[in-house]
Every structure is written in structure tokens, then in C-alpha cells.
Design a protein around this motif. Sequence first.
Motif, short mmCIF file in Angstrom:
data_model
loop_
_atom_site.label_atom_id
_atom_site.label_comp_id
_atom_site.label_asym_id
_atom_site.label_seq_id
_atom_site.Cartn_x
_atom_site.Cartn_y
_atom_site.Cartn_z
N VAL A 142 0.81 -1.23 0.00
CA VAL A 142 0.00 0.00 0.00
C VAL A 142 0.84 1.27 0.00
O VAL A 142 0.34 2.34 -0.33
N LEU A 143 2.13 1.16 0.37
CA LEU A 143 2.98 2.35 0.35
C LEU A 143 3.28 2.79 -1.08
O LEU A 143 3.50 1.97 -1.97
N LYS A 144 3.32 4.10 -1.27
CA LYS A 144 3.84 4.64 -2.53
C LYS A 144 5.35 4.38 -2.60
O LYS A 144 6.02 4.31 -1.55
N PRO A 145 5.90 4.24 -3.78
CA PRO A 145 7.37 4.22 -3.87
C PRO A 145 7.95 5.47 -3.22
O PRO A 145 7.50 6.58 -3.48
N GLY A 146 8.92 5.27 -2.34
CA GLY A 146 9.49 6.38 -1.59
C GLY A 146 8.80 6.65 -0.27
O GLY A 146 9.27 7.46 0.53
N GLY A 147 7.66 5.97 -0.02
CA GLY A 147 6.92 6.18 1.22
C GLY A 147 7.57 5.49 2.41
O GLY A 147 8.34 4.53 2.26
N TRP A 148 7.21 5.95 3.61
CA TRP A 148 7.82 5.45 4.85
C TRP A 148 6.79 4.71 5.70
O TRP A 148 5.60 5.04 5.71
N VAL A 149 7.28 3.73 6.46
CA VAL A 149 6.49 3.05 7.48
C VAL A 149 7.20 3.24 8.82
O VAL A 149 8.45 3.30 8.87
N GLU A 150 6.42 3.37 9.88
CA GLU A 150 7.00 3.49 11.23
C GLU A 150 6.22 2.61 12.19
O GLU A 150 5.00 2.73 12.31
N PHE A 151 6.94 1.72 12.88
CA PHE A 151 6.37 0.89 13.94
C PHE A 151 6.87 1.43 15.28
O PHE A 151 8.03 1.82 15.40
N VAL A 152 5.99 1.42 16.27
CA VAL A 152 6.41 1.69 17.65
C VAL A 152 6.00 0.49 18.48
O VAL A 152 4.81 0.18 18.57
N GLU A 153 6.99 -0.20 19.04
CA GLU A 153 6.72 -1.43 19.79
C GLU A 153 7.48 -1.43 21.10
O GLU A 153 8.53 -0.79 21.22
N SER A 154 6.96 -2.16 22.07
CA SER A 154 7.66 -2.31 23.35
C SER A 154 8.47 -3.59 23.36
O SER A 154 8.08 -4.58 22.75
N HIS A 155 9.62 -3.52 24.03
CA HIS A 155 10.48 -4.70 24.13
C HIS A 155 9.89 -5.66 25.15
O HIS A 155 9.54 -5.27 26.24
N ALA A 156 9.77 -6.91 24.78
CA ALA A 156 9.11 -7.87 25.68
C ALA A 156 9.90 -9.15 25.86
O ALA A 156 9.42 -10.08 26.52
N LYS A 157 11.10 -9.22 25.31
CA LYS A 157 11.89 -10.46 25.48
C LYS A 157 12.71 -10.42 26.76
O LYS A 157 12.79 -11.38 27.50
N VAL A 158 13.35 -9.28 27.00
CA VAL A 158 14.09 -9.09 28.25
C VAL A 158 13.15 -8.38 29.21
O VAL A 158 12.68 -7.27 28.94
N ARG A 159 12.87 -9.03 30.34
CA ARG A 159 11.87 -8.50 31.28
C ARG A 159 12.52 -7.54 32.27
O ARG A 159 12.99 -7.93 33.34
N LYS A 160 12.53 -6.27 31.91
CA LYS A 160 13.22 -5.28 32.73
C LYS A 160 12.34 -4.76 33.87
O LYS A 160 12.74 -3.86 34.59
N PHE A 161 11.15 -5.34 33.98
CA PHE A 161 10.28 -4.95 35.08
C PHE A 161 10.44 -5.86 36.29
O PHE A 161 9.71 -5.72 37.26
N VAL A 162 11.38 -6.79 36.24
CA VAL A 162 11.56 -7.74 37.34
C VAL A 162 12.41 -7.10 38.44
O VAL A 162 13.62 -6.90 38.28
N VAL A 163 11.76 -6.78 39.58
CA VAL A 163 12.47 -6.15 40.70
C VAL A 163 12.12 -6.81 42.03
O VAL A 163 12.40 -6.26 43.09
N GLY A 164 11.50 -7.99 41.97
CA GLY A 164 11.12 -8.69 43.19
C GLY A 164 10.47 -10.02 42.86
O GLY A 164 10.31 -10.38 41.68
#
Length: 284
Positions: A142-164
Amino acid sequence: MESPFSQAESHYILPSDSRETGRLNLQHRLIVKAFNDKLILAPVNLKPGDRVLESGAGSGIWVLEFWKEHSQKNIPLVIECIDISRDQFPSQVPSDIHFSLRSILDVPPEWSNSFTFVHQRLLVAALPRPLWHEALAQIFRVLKPGGWVEFVESHAKVRKFVVGPNSKKLSLISDRMFEEKNFVGDTEVYLPPVMREMGFVDVRCEGKDVPISRTIDDGLDRVQIWYDLWKGFKGSILAGGGYGIVSSEEEYESLLLGCKDEWNNSTEAYTTYWTIIARKPEIP
């Protein structure tokens, strides 16, 4: 045979109620703040009348701010917003913004080569690996030639919320859920080579660490946002039998409250958001 829309719908595991809408809107503010108050990082040069596609539009908070920003610069845009649920769609939008019930897997043939920019956010717990390939192929189409795509995703493989001990248990649940559902926990590692193979160029990533604590006085309850995210996963986790960690709704609720206490009393819990951008090459 299951339709593309049904495929996308069946894999999405978060609710689409008012509580989730509130969480997503606060998360939007966190993400924009993390990326220096920029709504996009892609170096796209939009002109009046250009078409933009937002996949996974949700409440429309991003697109309404994006449209307003460009309208103030006298750059009117035509924006298509799609999602697999209409429950979070705003009731009133400018006439140049169109919301429709569909997934990125079933965009219509007439949209081919028509969008200057495609924006998609937070599908890390929605698309299993094979569907990412299909989604990327549709975006390329669906993009035109020269068009851009942008994804914004959260990292979920390394669990940096583990504090206890409680957040450690939650991490184990998360790992097992992602494995069972074949979700991609490290989109910033997984997507770029797949995108290059499909023909995208100028692929690059930028990550920002966002604390999960009360240490930053900006009016955003970061702990509550994170707590509400895992509250939203409750149905899927219980349907998975608690993944060997919890055995009832009450036990899961107790675990989340324990996690909330750990995050409130820690300055080390955080998550990482990644922006992944790429361009469809110009026609030689």
C-alpha cells in the motif's frame, strides 16, 4: 478457511473497553514524551493531500494529534484509520480522517501504492510471527514508492520490570504466554532483517527506556499504566491455565498487587519502546 480479519482478531488478547482506552491514551503520552515530544521519527516529507494510513488506530489519539499538527502547518492530509474493533473509535473526527473496521492483513486492493506514510503501534502482543510477514507484505503493497512506514513497539523479550519475587513470577507467565502464542518479544531484532528481505530500505531502529515507577513527577502514573496492561492480559492468562504460575483469578489479582507494590518501591523497573522505520524504494 479463516479470513485475514478473523486471523488478526483471534490473536489479539487485550480488551477494547474504556479502561483499556484510558491506559492506551496515557501510554501514548509516555511514548511521545520518551521520543522528545515527536509524534513520528520517520523523515517523511508530507505534502497537502497526501494519504496516511494508521493501523491499529484504537482511540485515535495519535492520529488526531498528527492531523492537527499538520493542519496547523497548512498541510491537510487524508488519513485512513483501521482497527479490528470499533469500540474505541472516537465519536467525532474531522472529515479528512476515516475510521474503518479492518486489519492490516486485509487492506483493499485499491489501496495499493497510495500511502505516503504508514504508522503502526504496539502489536507486539497481537501478531504471531507468520502474521508479521503478512502484515509487512501488505504495508509494502500500500505504500507509494518512496513512502515510509514506522512501527512503535515495546520490548518484551528481556523482562526489565523484574524487581522482586512477584514481578519475577509475572515474567515467567509472560515468557510462557509469548512462547505459546508465538509472539515476537524482540521486534527491534526480528523485524529489520525481515523488512530488508521484503525490499524495504533505510531500515533503522531507535530505543528509549521508560521507567516504571513514581520517581518522575510528570502527572503520569507509570505504575498504574503498567499494572493496567497486565490486568488486561488477565483473560488470556487464565485461559492459558495461568501457565503453571497462578491457578485462579484471585491468585492472579494478588500477584498483580504484589507487582504493583514492588514497582512503586523500586527505581530500577523500566520498559523499552522501539521505533522502527523503513522506506519503500523509489521506482528506478
